[in-house]
Design a protein around this motif. Structure first.
Motif, PDB file in Angstrom:
ATOM      1  N   ASN A 129       0.797  -1.232   0.000  1.00  0.00           N
ATOM      2  CA  ASN A 129       0.000   0.000   0.000  1.00  0.00           C
ATOM      3  C   ASN A 129       0.825   1.274   0.000  1.00  0.00           C
ATOM      4  O   ASN A 129       0.275   2.343  -0.228  1.00  0.00           O
ATOM      5  CB  ASN A 129      -0.932   0.006   1.225  1.00  0.00           C
ATOM      6  N   VAL A 130       2.107   1.144   0.330  1.00  0.00           N
ATOM      7  CA  VAL A 130       2.925   2.351   0.431  1.00  0.00           C
ATOM      8  C   VAL A 130       4.223   2.185  -0.360  1.00  0.00           C
ATOM      9  O   VAL A 130       4.706   1.075  -0.549  1.00  0.00           O
ATOM     10  CB  VAL A 130       3.270   2.689   1.903  1.00  0.00           C
ATOM     11  N   GLY A 131       4.775   3.316  -0.803  1.00  0.00           N
ATOM     12  CA  GLY A 131       5.917   3.285  -1.718  1.00  0.00           C
ATOM     13  C   GLY A 131       7.272   3.529  -1.084  1.00  0.00           C
ATOM     14  O   GLY A 131       8.248   3.776  -1.796  1.00  0.00           O
ATOM     15  N   TRP A 132       7.365   3.429   0.246  1.00  0.00           N
ATOM     16  CA  TRP A 132       8.637   3.750   0.908  1.00  0.00           C
ATOM     17  C   TRP A 132       9.799   2.905   0.393  1.00  0.00           C
ATOM     18  O   TRP A 132      10.903   3.423   0.176  1.00  0.00           O
ATOM     19  CB  TRP A 132       8.507   3.560   2.425  1.00  0.00           C
ATOM     20  N   LEU A 133       9.586   1.608   0.226  1.00  0.00           N
ATOM     21  CA  LEU A 133      10.703   0.756  -0.215  1.00  0.00           C
ATOM     22  C   LEU A 133      11.048   1.000  -1.683  1.00  0.00           C
ATOM     23  O   LEU A 133      12.223   1.044  -2.042  1.00  0.00           O
ATOM     24  CB  LEU A 133      10.396  -0.724   0.030  1.00  0.00           C
ATOM     25  N   GLU A 167       0.883   4.992  -4.160  1.00  0.00           N
ATOM     26  CA  GLU A 167       0.231   6.267  -3.887  1.00  0.00           C
ATOM     27  C   GLU A 167      -0.133   7.027  -5.166  1.00  0.00           C
ATOM     28  O   GLU A 167      -0.885   8.010  -5.118  1.00  0.00           O
ATOM     29  CB  GLU A 167       1.140   7.163  -3.020  1.00  0.00           C
ATOM     30  N   ARG A 168       0.415   6.612  -6.294  1.00  0.00           N
ATOM     31  CA  ARG A 168       0.132   7.311  -7.556  1.00  0.00           C
ATOM     32  C   ARG A 168      -0.389   6.305  -8.563  1.00  0.00           C
ATOM     33  O   ARG A 168       0.230   5.266  -8.772  1.00  0.00           O
ATOM     34  CB  ARG A 168       1.417   7.933  -8.115  1.00  0.00           C
ATOM     35  N   LEU A 222       3.671   7.327   1.495  1.00  0.00           N
ATOM     36  CA  LEU A 222       4.841   8.111   1.105  1.00  0.00           C
ATOM     37  C   LEU A 222       4.374   9.528   0.796  1.00  0.00           C
ATOM     38  O   LEU A 222       3.465   9.710  -0.021  1.00  0.00           O
ATOM     39  CB  LEU A 222       5.460   7.479  -0.150  1.00  0.00           C
ATOM     40  N   PRO A 223       4.952  10.548   1.445  1.00  0.00           N
ATOM     41  CA  PRO A 223       4.511  11.920   1.148  1.00  0.00           C
ATOM     42  C   PRO A 223       4.720  12.249  -0.319  1.00  0.00           C
ATOM     43  O   PRO A 223       5.663  11.759  -0.952  1.00  0.00           O
ATOM     44  CB  PRO A 223       5.411  12.788   2.042  1.00  0.00           C
ATOM     45  N   ASP A 224       3.846  13.080  -0.847  1.00  0.00           N
ATOM     46  CA  ASP A 224       3.882  13.327  -2.288  1.00  0.00           C
ATOM     47  C   ASP A 224       5.148  14.039  -2.742  1.00  0.00           C
ATOM     48  O   ASP A 224       5.547  13.922  -3.899  1.00  0.00           O
ATOM     49  CB  ASP A 224       2.647  14.124  -2.716  1.00  0.00           C
ATOM     50  N   ASP A 225       5.805  14.753  -1.822  1.00  0.00           N
ATOM     51  CA  ASP A 225       6.981  15.515  -2.269  1.00  0.00           C
ATOM     52  C   ASP A 225       8.272  14.692  -2.250  1.00  0.00           C
ATOM     53  O   ASP A 225       9.339  15.222  -2.563  1.00  0.00           O
ATOM     54  CB  ASP A 225       7.155  16.774  -1.423  1.00  0.00           C
ATOM     55  N   VAL A 226       8.198  13.412  -1.912  1.00  0.00           N
ATOM     56  CA  VAL A 226       9.425  12.592  -1.934  1.00  0.00           C
ATOM     57  C   VAL A 226       9.861  12.343  -3.371  1.00  0.00           C
ATOM     58  O   VAL A 226      11.033  12.487  -3.714  1.00  0.00           O
ATOM     59  CB  VAL A 226       9.219  11.264  -1.181  1.00  0.00           C
ATOM     60  N   LEU A 227       8.915  11.958  -4.219  1.00  0.00           N
ATOM     61  CA  LEU A 227       9.236  11.723  -5.633  1.00  0.00           C
ATOM     62  C   LEU A 227       8.877  12.958  -6.452  1.00  0.00           C
ATOM     63  O   LEU A 227       7.867  13.616  -6.188  1.00  0.00           O
ATOM     64  CB  LEU A 227       8.449  10.522  -6.173  1.00  0.00           C
ATOM     65  N   ASN A 228       9.684  13.234  -7.477  1.00  0.00           N
ATOM     66  CA  ASN A 228       9.272  14.305  -8.389  1.00  0.00           C
ATOM     67  C   ASN A 228       8.114  13.808  -9.262  1.00  0.00           C
ATOM     68  O   ASN A 228       7.726  12.637  -9.189  1.00  0.00           O
ATOM     69  CB  ASN A 228      10.464  14.801  -9.228  1.00  0.00           C
ATOM     70  N   GLU A 229       7.568  14.714 -10.063  1.00  0.00           N
ATOM     71  CA  GLU A 229       6.314  14.396 -10.742  1.00  0.00           C
ATOM     72  C   GLU A 229       6.410  13.171 -11.634  1.00  0.00           C
ATOM     73  O   GLU A 229       5.492  12.351 -11.689  1.00  0.00           O
ATOM     74  CB  GLU A 229       5.863  15.606 -11.565  1.00  0.00           C
TER      75      GLU A 229
END
Lengths: 409, 409
Positions: free
Chosen positions: A186-190, A212-213, A359-366
């Motif tokens: 469910n989350v993109g941290w890894l 998340e996207r 994962l907060p949205d600002d971790v990865l660029n667009e």
């Protein structure tokens, strides 16, 4: 104090193991044994319900200490669906043994179980203090700066993607696309951690998709094509839980295609099929697999130290009489003023139980090609700052007497 | 000697990369550059046929040296099917450049290509010396005690199986069987290496199947059942190329079942399906994947040293005017008398070209549960002797007031 006058505490390791969850157990035992009679719960929730405990006497403690640097959960973990009445039954077992303290090491599902144990004890009029020690490779617990287990898993992912990318670079005239699938339902941290060692556009991974996207297939295929045309090959990282625009998990789409087979599964395989079909490129799907959570050689020293520390801190909370909380790692003004990367805190169980931290949205660029500098600096503290990017030289475009020499692609 | 009076040599890295094949290249260059003008062949056989060379001047050499400890093949590798006339074309390209020396680092396919280059040069009346430097994670080259690349891959396999086994031990109330698939299309050397850290019957893996021995499904299922009943779980290792009694490769059987899908494949998935269907046990198939040949953190120091040494020795052979040989590592009376683990030798290309070296039958015991002490002592020299088995304690059978305490299972 005679051993039999000491208060009793039971501790278990729940959910999927990590490379450092035994360090939390050893840290706890080291601190606890002077003050408590300690019982290890075998197989965590199952052991609670089935009254399956082992007293941690000197002999057992000696054996458990051997596991300080060893992955897995030495008490046994597994998973168990808790039926109605199970928590009450578990409280009854503890009552019969006169155990008034319970510590579970685990993730958000385990924190939910901790909260339910607290409620079941209240309902039964039984005095029970409950403490949660956070543990998960997914890093999806709220209220804590990060979770022990994640740093080691992230270290494995970052090194693997760097190395598998270097291998693909060498093989690009034969194999063009690799889709690497990390843990993360469910989350993109890894998945995001695979960007730790990316310092230039040509470094792997070329892009990352997280749950998340939404993953829009046309855009995904366009990303692959663009990477291939720019770099000669495409290294892609996805979380196992990536979804399409409707929220459908891609690995489920793959499963439904051959519903009579358990052989399928894996969003990476589904996407590899799409790349082969629509782009006609040689492609391989690869799951990083169980080693993400257990490969001992890549355990992070910082991660292990934090896991051990939280084990010790749980004993201090118990001795202060606190209950209904999960330990946290806090990065704030107080930790900053003390010159610490973080300090230990705690939060009520209900704030984390059964909840997820995306994962907060600002971790990865667009376009998912880079992680923020702040994220990478933060992750380096958890995963170790000794891992380096490779230079990324390629000789492919250079010909003697032709375009000449060597260039970075 | 003026650089332009030096004889010219071309070197390439062919076939799948290993964690240490760049060490062979760097070793070669370090020794060669005083005596030769060196040209790197980009993408090995493809570069030979397409006349794709890069002169290794000081600048290029500086870049390549950065790759001494980095996996992959920095010159580019890939694979190419050689069509009739390709070898003659490659000889023509070398002739135009006045390159009379050719060195290829590779496996048995590459040694076949070396031999064909030698024959094509003879047929064209062109004076060409050809030297092969062995490299393969599969360890399937004849005439050499072992092959650089194997030690590092074996190290990754042994550590992974130990760690994934520890993880499964913890999860056995939830997941009972894991089938781990290693590289090895035709030979079982890598699968057998998973037994390196097995010191007791309960240590993983519980049994190993290799391509050299037919896999009879009934027996396989019996092995799984027996391990589960004895240890509570079953860790199984198979080579990707395991076959049934008729010689049919199991992964092909799996592929034929869904011939319209590229998603399937993997003998481990096929076998996991059989375990689920016939034994009704929770099972997971896992491919160890590309990391076997490229995970830098597990590269063996001994393996890298040997790879570098063979690179240097190739230059000495060239300078002595030898041709048509592959370098070998020899363990014999001469090496023993000198107190060396091995000495460097060579053998005619035709003795290794296109041939395979199976795992000797005495490495595994009859039921595939153990490797011989001699094999493990030999492998420890290649893979490193710092890796240790885990203690293998289990608390599962121990209950307070029950059978008591802890025991090894």
């Amino acid at each position: 104090m005679n051993a039999h006058n000491k208060p009793k505490v039971a501790i278990g390791q729940a959910g999927g193991p990590t490379s450092v969850v035994n360090a939390s157990l050893v840290g706890f035992l080291e601190e606890a044994r002077d003050h408590f009679r300690v019982f290890g719960i075998v197989n965590a929730l199952q052991g609670l319900v089935e009254d399956w405990l082992v007293e941690v006497d000197d002999q057992v403690y000696g054996k458990i200490r051997e596991y300080f640097r060893i992955p897995g959960s030495v008490l046994g973990s597994g998973r168990r669906h808790m039926a109605p009445g199970d928590f009450a039954a578990a409280v009854d077992h503890l009552r019969k043994r006169d155990i008034h303290h319970l510590v579970l090491i685990g993730g958000n599902g385990t924190m939910y179980a901790c909260r339910q144990m607290e409620l079941a004890a209240q309902a039964a009029g039984y005095d029970l203090t409950v403490i949660g020690i956070p543990k998960t490779v997914d890093n999806d617990l709220l209220e804590t700066d990060h979770t022990p287990g994640y740093g080691s898993a992230a270290r494995y992912v970052a090194a693997s993607v760097r190395d598998i990318g270097e291998d693909l670079k060498a093989m690009q005239n034969f194999e063009t696309v690799r889709i690497i699938e990390t843990m993360g339902r469910n989350v993109g941290w890894l998945a995001a951690s695979s960007l730790l060692l990316k310092e230039a556009e040509h470094h792997p991974p070329h892009f990352v998709y997280v749950p998340e996207r939404p993953l829009v297939l046309d855009r995904f295929l366009g990303d692959v094509e663009r990477a291939v045309s720019r770099f000669g090959y495409a290294m892609v990282v996805i979380s196992e839980g990536v979804r399409d625009l409707s929220g459908q998990v891609l690995s489920r789409i793959a499963l439904n295609r051959d519903a009579n087979s358990t052989v399928l599964g894996g969003a990476s395989k589904y996407l590899a099929n799409q790349v082969a079909r629509h782009l006609n490129l040689p492609v391989r799907a690869e799951l990083l697999g169980m080693n993400q959570r257990c490969f001992a050689a890549m355990a992070s020293a910082a991660d292990r130290m934090e896991a051990e520390l939280l084990g010790r801190e749980a004993v201090r909370l118990l001795r202060r009489g606190e209950s209904g909380v999960m330990l946290t790692l806090v990065r704030d003004e107080a930790s900053g003023a003390a010159g610490l990367p973080f300090r230990v805190g705690s939060c009520p169980l209900e704030r984390v139980a059964g909840k997820e931290r995306p994962l907060p949205d600002d971790v990865l660029n667009e376009d998912g090609t880079q992680a923020s500098a702040a994220f990478k600096a933060w992750l380096r503290q958890l995963a170790g700052d000794d891992l380096k990017a490779y230079p990324g030289w390629s000789f492919m475009p250079g010909r003697v007497g032709g375009r000449g020499g060597v260039r970075r692609i």
